[in-house]
Design an enzyme around this catalytic site. Structure first.
Site, short mmCIF file in Angstrom:
data_model
loop_
_atom_site.label_atom_id
_atom_site.label_comp_id
_atom_site.label_asym_id
_atom_site.label_seq_id
_atom_site.Cartn_x
_atom_site.Cartn_y
_atom_site.Cartn_z
N GLY A 95 4.04 -3.87 -3.51
CA GLY A 95 4.01 -4.22 -4.92
C GLY A 95 4.26 -2.96 -5.74
N ARG A 96 3.27 -2.07 -5.69
CA ARG A 96 3.30 -0.84 -6.46
C ARG A 96 4.58 -0.03 -6.25
NH1 ARG A 96 -1.50 1.66 -7.68
NH2 ARG A 96 -2.40 0.55 -5.91
N ARG A 149 -6.04 0.50 -15.22
CA ARG A 149 -6.24 1.43 -14.12
C ARG A 149 -7.05 2.68 -14.50
NH1 ARG A 149 -2.88 3.79 -11.59
NH2 ARG A 149 -3.67 3.52 -9.49
N CYS A 207 -14.64 -2.11 -28.02
CA CYS A 207 -16.01 -1.63 -28.08
C CYS A 207 -16.47 -1.34 -26.66
CB CYS A 207 -16.92 -2.67 -28.72
SG CYS A 207 -16.41 -3.06 -30.38
N GLU A 208 -15.88 -0.35 -26.08
CA GLU A 208 -16.09 -0.03 -24.67
C GLU A 208 -15.61 1.40 -24.51
OE1 GLU A 208 -17.16 -1.25 -21.56
OE2 GLU A 208 -16.48 0.79 -21.16
N GLY A 243 0.79 -1.23 0.00
CA GLY A 243 0.00 0.00 0.00
C GLY A 243 0.82 1.28 0.00
N TYR A 301 -10.35 2.76 -12.26
CA TYR A 301 -10.35 3.70 -11.13
C TYR A 301 -10.36 5.16 -11.57
CZ TYR A 301 -8.11 -0.47 -9.01
OH TYR A 301 -7.78 -1.73 -8.62
N GLU A 312 4.96 -5.99 2.28
CA GLU A 312 4.61 -6.62 0.98
C GLU A 312 4.29 -5.56 -0.04
OE1 GLU A 312 1.81 -10.01 3.05
OE2 GLU A 312 0.88 -8.27 2.15
C1 LIG Z 1 -2.29 -6.07 -3.31
C2 LIG Z 1 -1.64 -6.51 -2.07
C3 LIG Z 1 -0.35 -6.06 -1.74
C4 LIG Z 1 0.40 -5.07 -2.57
O1 LIG Z 1 -0.22 -3.85 -2.60
P1 LIG Z 1 0.54 -2.59 -3.27
O2 LIG Z 1 -0.48 -1.53 -3.20
O3 LIG Z 1 0.87 -3.01 -4.66
O4 LIG Z 1 1.74 -2.34 -2.44
C5 LIG Z 1 0.23 -6.56 -0.60
N1 LIG Z 1 -0.41 -7.44 0.19
C6 LIG Z 1 -1.64 -7.89 -0.08
C7 LIG Z 1 -2.27 -8.86 0.82
C8 LIG Z 1 -2.31 -7.44 -1.22
O5 LIG Z 1 -3.53 -7.88 -1.49
#
Ligand SMILES: *Cc1c(COP(=O)(O)O)cnc(C)c1O
Length: 419
Positions: free
Chosen positions: A273-274, A309, A340-341, A230, A313, A271
């Protein structure tokens, strides 16, 4: 700041060469940038006894990217059977993987237990009795309930489908202990694309308080707290990124205080990701049509199936226009794909240089939840992925989808039931 100046400096001078060799559209990822962010993350939390990032695989599930994460010392956060299989195919084992599933099935549990298992992060108290074999080390995903949230993608935790409630959390550990678990961690994920680092510091504090509370009742010493992902990135050019270094200092101080009070500290897991890959990717696409009706539409050779995205969103992705002869006027346009959207747009009423066919568009920040969110609606095929390597090569790391991939699920053995 969307994609970094250093990524631009590495990419833009060679983009002509890359597009003529590989053909657009494609996502391209920046190895040097990913490593730099990985090192920043390690450094920010190096003052804590033990820190580990478990890269959220769903953000960019490409083996070559995951290998980079492994080489930095990161583990993986998986949420599905195929994500588990992907990480294990790269040799990840045991505590290098956290399985954070939601609405978990028996098959999910069976897969998680394979190859020596992994860290199991349970999403509900009822799953304790459904785990075929309770592992030694168990973790629960905690949902704190009513709480200020940074933005609305994940929503108010009270309305979120994830995790174990505050009322249930102590009972959950008690029951897991009774079923044989004797090592413990705790997890939460209450932010999405959060740019205010203090919110993440509060999350760490919340979990440290919670493990103190659980410890007082159950005499459980926690091995780790996992504050989830997050961490946000600035998609718009005029906003600042998350202050990771300050977050690191403040979280480290929380851990030092915890140690003074309790005589031990858990490890810190994360964790992201982004934050790890988002700014280190771009979607490269070519203008193939100009259309002037009530608005001007610039049609490109990629569609929303390559980047959901904006449609999903209303998300902003910065766009650079690369032209052989730079135009000296600008115009306000919608950038569209071919589905077609009507939501199939990368930008709506954006002011950009006056564009012509064959201009190249660089759509920023597609390194997370870009290609991986793609889909095949309208028979649309997802583009290839390239890696701009540290040793200055453009390497294909996934080919584009072809019609035979789309038709693959139509090859099956006849199966019908007389009724
Ligand atoms: C999606 C997700 C992440 C990664 O979220 P980011 O916004 O990409 O950092 C980490 N943990 C869990 C459980 C998730 O569902």
């Amino acid at each position: 700041m969307p994609i970094s100046e250093s990524f631009k400096n590495r990419l833009f001078p060679v983009l002509d060469k890359i597009t003529s060799h590989f053909q657009t559209p494609f996502h391209i990822y920046d190895e040097a940038g990913i490593r730099e962010t990985g090192n920043r993350l390690q450094n920010a939390f190096s003052g804590i006894g033990s820190f580990k990032e478990y890269y959220a695989v769903k953000a960019l599930p490409n083996p070559e990217i995951l290998k980079i994460m492994q080489s930095i010392g990161f583990g993986f956060d998986c949420s599905s059977i195929t994500e588990l299989q992907l990480c294990r195919s790269l040799g990840a084992r045991n505590e290098e993987i956290i399985f954070t599933s939601n609405n978990t099935s028996h098959e999910d549990f069976m897969e998680a237990a394979k190859d020596g298992g992994c860290i199991l992060n349970l999403d509900d108290i009822n799953l304790i009795d459904k785990v075929p074999e309770m592992p030694e080390l168990i973790c629960f995903r905690y949902n704190p309930g009513a709480r200020r949230t940074g933005n609305d993608i994940i929503g108010n935790p009270v309305e979120a489908k994830y995790g174990v409630s505050h009322e249930q959390i102590i009972e959950a550990y008690r029951r897991a202990k009774k079923r044989g678990a004797n090592r413990f961690g705790i997890h939460t994920m209450v932010a999405s694309n959060e740019l205010n680092y203090t919110y993440m510091v509060q999350t760490a504090q919340m979990l440290l308080d919670l493990i103190t509370e659980i410890n007082a009742q159950l005499e459980i010493e926690f091995e780790f707290i996992n504050i989830g992902g997050g961490l946000g990135i600035p998609y718009q050019p005029d906003i600042h990124g998350l202050n990771l270094e300050q977050m690191g200092r403040e979280v480290t101080e929380l851990f030092h205080n915890f140690k003074k009070l309790n005589g031990y500290v858990p490890a810190l897991f994360m964790e992201s990701g982004r934050f790890m890959t988002g700014p280190h990717g771009a979607l490269i696409t070519t203008v193939i049509n100009r259309k002037e009706i009530y608005r001007t539409y610039i049609g490109v050779d990629a569609s929303m199936s390559a980047l959901m995205r904006p449609a999903l969103y209303g998300a902003y992705h910065h766009i650079d226009v690369l032209q052989k002869r730079p135009s000296d006027t600008t115009e306000t346009v919608d950038i569209t794909g071919s589905l077609c959207e009507n939501n199939d747009k990368f930008a709506i009423q954006r002011n950009l240089p006056f564009m012509k066919e064959d201009d190249i568009l660089v759509i920023h920040d597609t390194g997370a939840h870009g290609h991986s969110m793609g889909f095949n609606y309208n028979g649309n095929l997802r583009p290839k992925e390239l890696l701009l390597t540290e040793d200055n090569r453009a390497e294909m790391i996934r080919r584009e989808e072809r019609p035979e991939d789309y038709f693959a699920t139509l090859q099956y053995e006849q199966n019908s039931l007389s009724l």
